[in-house]
Design an enzyme around this catalytic site. Structure first.
Site, mmCIF file in Angstrom:
data_model
loop_
_atom_site.group_PDB
_atom_site.id
_atom_site.type_symbol
_atom_site.label_atom_id
_atom_site.label_comp_id
_atom_site.label_asym_id
_atom_site.label_seq_id
_atom_site.Cartn_x
_atom_site.Cartn_y
_atom_site.Cartn_z
ATOM 1 N N TYR A 320 0.847 -1.194 0.000
ATOM 2 C CA TYR A 320 0.000 0.000 0.000
ATOM 3 C C TYR A 320 0.883 1.244 0.000
ATOM 4 C CZ TYR A 320 -4.048 -2.929 0.544
ATOM 5 O OH TYR A 320 -5.036 -3.849 0.292
ATOM 6 N N ASP A 334 1.148 -12.619 0.419
ATOM 7 C CA ASP A 334 0.063 -13.576 0.667
ATOM 8 C C ASP A 334 0.518 -15.027 0.541
ATOM 9 O OD1 ASP A 334 -2.213 -11.864 1.239
ATOM 10 O OD2 ASP A 334 -1.899 -11.110 -0.780
ATOM 11 N N GLY A 336 4.194 -16.227 1.029
ATOM 12 C CA GLY A 336 5.218 -16.552 2.016
ATOM 13 C C GLY A 336 4.800 -16.285 3.454
ATOM 14 N N TYR A 338 1.320 -15.843 4.473
ATOM 15 C CA TYR A 338 -0.004 -16.364 4.818
ATOM 16 C C TYR A 338 -0.262 -17.776 4.275
ATOM 17 C CZ TYR A 338 -1.160 -11.503 6.051
ATOM 18 O OH TYR A 338 -1.178 -10.246 6.609
ATOM 19 N N TYR A 418 -9.793 -9.926 0.367
ATOM 20 C CA TYR A 418 -9.578 -9.964 -1.075
ATOM 21 C C TYR A 418 -9.658 -11.375 -1.635
ATOM 22 C CZ TYR A 418 -8.061 -6.557 -4.591
ATOM 23 O OH TYR A 418 -8.013 -5.655 -5.628
ATOM 24 N N HIS A 469 -2.763 1.065 -4.006
ATOM 25 C CA HIS A 469 -1.935 -0.103 -3.703
ATOM 26 C C HIS A 469 -1.601 -0.819 -4.997
ATOM 27 C CE1 HIS A 469 -6.120 -1.473 -3.734
ATOM 28 N NE2 HIS A 469 -5.642 -2.609 -4.193
ATOM 29 N N HIS A 471 -0.613 -4.885 -6.681
ATOM 30 C CA HIS A 471 -0.600 -6.335 -6.476
ATOM 31 C C HIS A 471 0.508 -6.895 -7.356
ATOM 32 C CE1 HIS A 471 -4.839 -6.283 -4.880
ATOM 33 N NE2 HIS A 471 -4.897 -5.213 -5.659
ATOM 34 N N ASP A 478 9.528 -23.288 -14.830
ATOM 35 C CA ASP A 478 10.643 -24.170 -15.196
ATOM 36 C C ASP A 478 10.324 -24.763 -16.567
ATOM 37 O OD1 ASP A 478 12.591 -26.031 -15.527
ATOM 38 O OD2 ASP A 478 12.116 -27.199 -13.725
ATOM 39 N N HIS A 630 -3.403 -0.429 -8.534
ATOM 40 C CA HIS A 630 -4.830 -0.254 -8.257
ATOM 41 C C HIS A 630 -5.087 1.135 -7.678
ATOM 42 C CE1 HIS A 630 -8.718 -2.329 -6.648
ATOM 43 N NE2 HIS A 630 -8.961 -1.199 -7.266
HETATM 44 CU CU LIG Z 1 -6.429 -3.907 -5.552
#
Ligand SMILES: [Cu+2]
Length: 672
Positions: A320, A334, A336, A338, A418, A469, A471, A478, A630
């Site tokens: 953000y 999100d 590593g 979560y 989200y 923010h 993303h 590979d 965003h």
């Molecule tokens: Cu967004």
């Protein structure tokens, strides 16, 4: 959530029922687990199939019997420890399979993380390694405990009361990863920062952010150690519910549109192996990475030619741009931090995926080692793909055109406010797309004065702004283009200077430049030169005598607006370039390093490429950083319409001609 499904549900790694499969494929019984007098055997059909419920049970049992874990030990990650690539590629049906689990082990009282590898087939501990100075990702327990810990804190209660709220049961508390800012009292402590939302009389808690209050939690001692209160901001009054009843009069729905496949789907699933329209691949779900695509190949002249050994989301981060005390730390990794794979949700038939989708259940282990199942976690379906190709011969007026069909393999994670969907889309012309789907609810910020936002966000209602923010996603690709000895070429299209060789000033050429080392392999986008990259195999030539190749073709993207000196940029070093190329190394999977939660930075890609290894004629791995900037709009509130972002893997001289020429004019009906 409905559990109705028109289609058979399957567990990954288990044999498909209801699909006609020819050619055998006997299940291999690799496990025999003796518990008391019962022997549990489970069938695993591929070396890459995700861990089964039984295997998770064995892994935890072995660890408990080893004496290395106690009742307070937690297991933030329990996942398949993949066999060596060479073994997987050499594996044939009927061969023995190595089945190992990688378990991340956490001792809360000592703030100590270890990694264990367990052989599930032989119920033995293969290795145990202490990983000093790291924090494993959030567990479901961390997330669930956050609210109770915060609700019980007197300083926090006082801050909330100052805002006229005393019904704490109506205050939702969201845990946020702490990041690393060298703040006092955080060294060697598992830290979570907690934000609050008032949800009385509202389904959507994000309508009423309690601005200016952040609780810092010491998760080792399960207590709040600091409450930040930057002053009272009015709690927004309006609700922002978006169910059918709340949104007001509904429009007349469009007339029914039915998808029917009277002869069933045209794909065949055997365990984790899928074939469809000349494509062959396997897939599995990982608690951290989410869906992993394996051993992708395309059937050409009677044999399956390899393209991609393994593709997955290697990391993601959502930074953000608001420097305020309640916002500066909001850089959600999100994956590593979560474990985005763990956050996959069941898909709703007919809406999340179309009515003809087949769903796959997924099994993960929770932080106490108990297996749990997520029904309908992955969807696989065909859809109309528009026009595949067309030409009308104007003399004869004969039209030749072909309708395209697409195969979609997708999953959707809900990460707090989200949603992220990830679809691999297979095309009949040999193209493979990654389609990232962004939707859900934006992080809201209550404004001090109604109708006035600050410069770090845009108003979405009179009393709420949504801060700017970005993303970012990094995909580890590979590629094995017709084998492992590959090169990477950069393509740039440029104008030729006017002169004798360009007398009419119209000339442009496509320049090809090899990327030879890891330093050369760090590349930025260049829309002006229509830049893309091709992975080639000089040992295999196409009909025009050139090395066969597959291109990574960028689409819309973004650069980071955080300073290179920021904590974010140090921790998410993969933001420094859109393309990275490394030689294959099975231990290098995560672009920001193995342990991202509270990391100080400098790990992952930025560390590995310091070696400046050669990438010519090697088994190469491409890492693509994809970004979305965003700038919030009122139309993104209260729940935002889907935004798509992605990239393409496209054949460039891999085939001798349009590989979709052989698609017939209409689907073939099976003869009764
Ligand atoms: Cu967004």
């Amino acid at each position: 959530m409905s559990s109705q499904s028109a289609n058979p549900e399957r567990r990954l790694g288990e044999r498909t029922r209801g699909t006609v499969v020819s050619g055998g494929g006997a299940a291999i019984f690799v496990l025999a687990w003796i518990v008391g007098t019962a022997v549990i055997a489970c069938a695993v059909e591929s070396p890459l199939a995700p861990l089964t419920k039984q295997e998770i049970g064995i892994a935890i049992q072995v660890l408990r019997q080893s004496g290395k874990v106690g009742p307070d030990t937690r297991f933030p990650v329990i996942a398949l420890h993949e066999p060596p690539k060479a073994d997987v590629l050499a594996w044939k049906e009927g061969n023995p399979i190595l089945r190992q689990a990688l378990v991340v082990v956490y001792e809360r009282s000592k703030d100590l993380t270890s990694e264990a590898v367990v052989d599930c087939a032989h119920s033995s501990l293969v290795s145990w390694k202490v990983i000093p100075g790291v924090e494993p990702p959030f567990t479901l327990e961390d997330i669930n405990l956050t609210q109770d810990i915060v609700h019980a804190d007197r300083d926090w209660q006082a801050a909330i009361r100052k805002r006229g709220i005393s019904d704490f049961e109506h205050v939702q508390v969201d845990p946020w990863s702490a990041g690393f800012y060298g703040l006092e009292g955080e060294k060697g402590v598992r830290v979570i920062r907690a934000l609050a939302y008032y949800n009385a009389g509202s389904v959507n808690p994000y309508a009423r952010p309690i601005e200016g209050v952040v609780a810092y939690i010491d998760m080792n001692h399960r207590k709040v150690f600091k409450v930040v209160d930057t002053g009272v901001v009015p709690i927004p009054k309006t609700t922002a519910d978006y169910d059918e009843k709340s949104v007001g009069p509904l429009r007349t729905p469009p007339t029914p549109l039915q998808i029917t496949q009277p002869d069933g789907a045209s794909f065949v699933v055997r365990g984790d192996d899928v074939s469809w329209q000349k494509w062959h691949f396997r897939f599995g779900m990982h608690p951290r990475e989410g869906l992993i695509l394996y051993t992708v190949g395309y059937e050409d002249k009677g044999r399956v030619r390899p393209i991609l050994y393994r593709a997955s989301l290697s990391e993601m981060v959502v930074p953000y741009g608001d420097p305020g005390p309640g916002w500066f730390f909001r850089n959600a990794f999100d994956e590593g931090e979560y474990g985005i794979g763990h956050m996959v949700y069941s898909q709703e038939p007919n809406t999340d995926a179309p009515s003809n989708a087949q769903f796959f259940d997924v099994t993960f282990g929770d932080e106490r080692g108990n297996p749990f199942e997520i029904p309908r976690a992955v969807a696989l379906y065909e859809r109309d793909g528009g026009l595949l190709w067309k030409h009308v011969d104007e003399k004869t007026e004969i039209n030749q055109s072909r309708r395209a069909r697409e195969l979609v393999l997708g999953w959707i994670a809900t990460v707090g406010n989200y949603e992220y969907g990830f679809n691999w889309i297979f095309h009949q012309d040999g193209t493979l797309d990654m389609d990232v789907v962004l939707t859900g609810i934006m992080e809201p910020k209550a404004v001090k004065v109604a109708g006035k936002s600050d410069v770090f966000g845009h108003l979405v209602t009179q009393d709420i702004e949504a801060p700017h923010h970005q993303h970012f996603f990094n995909f580890r690709l590979d590629l094995d283009v017709d084998g492992q000895a590959n090169d990477v070429m950069e393509m740039n299209t440029v104008s030729l200077p006017p002169g004798p060789s360009n007398p009419y000033h119209n000339a442009f050429v496509a320049q090809e430049k090899p990327l030879r080392t890891e330093h050369e392999g760090q590349r930025q986008l260049n829309e002006g030169s229509a830049r893309f990259w091709v992975v080639t195999n000089r040992g295999v030539r196409n009909a025009v005598g050139e090395p066969v190749g597959y291109a990574l073709v960028p689409e819309t993207n973004a650069v980071s607006y955080a300073s290179p000196n920021s904590s974010l940029r140090k921790r998410a070093g993969f933001l420094n370039a859109q393309l990275w190329v490394t030689p294959y190394d099975s231990s290098q999977i995560y672009a920001a390093g193995d342990y991202v939660n509270q990391s100080q930075g400098g790990d992952g890609l930025v560390r590995w490429v310091k070696a400046n290894r050669a990438i010519e004629g090697r088994d190469v791995v491409l890492w693509y950083t994809l970004g979305v900037t965003h700038i919030p709009r009122p139309e993104d509130w209260p729940v935002m319409p889907v935004v798509h972002a992605g990239f393409k893997l496209m054949p460039v001289g891999f085939f001798d001609r349009n590989p979709g020429l052989d698609v017939p004019t209409s689907p073939t009906r099976a003869q009764p």
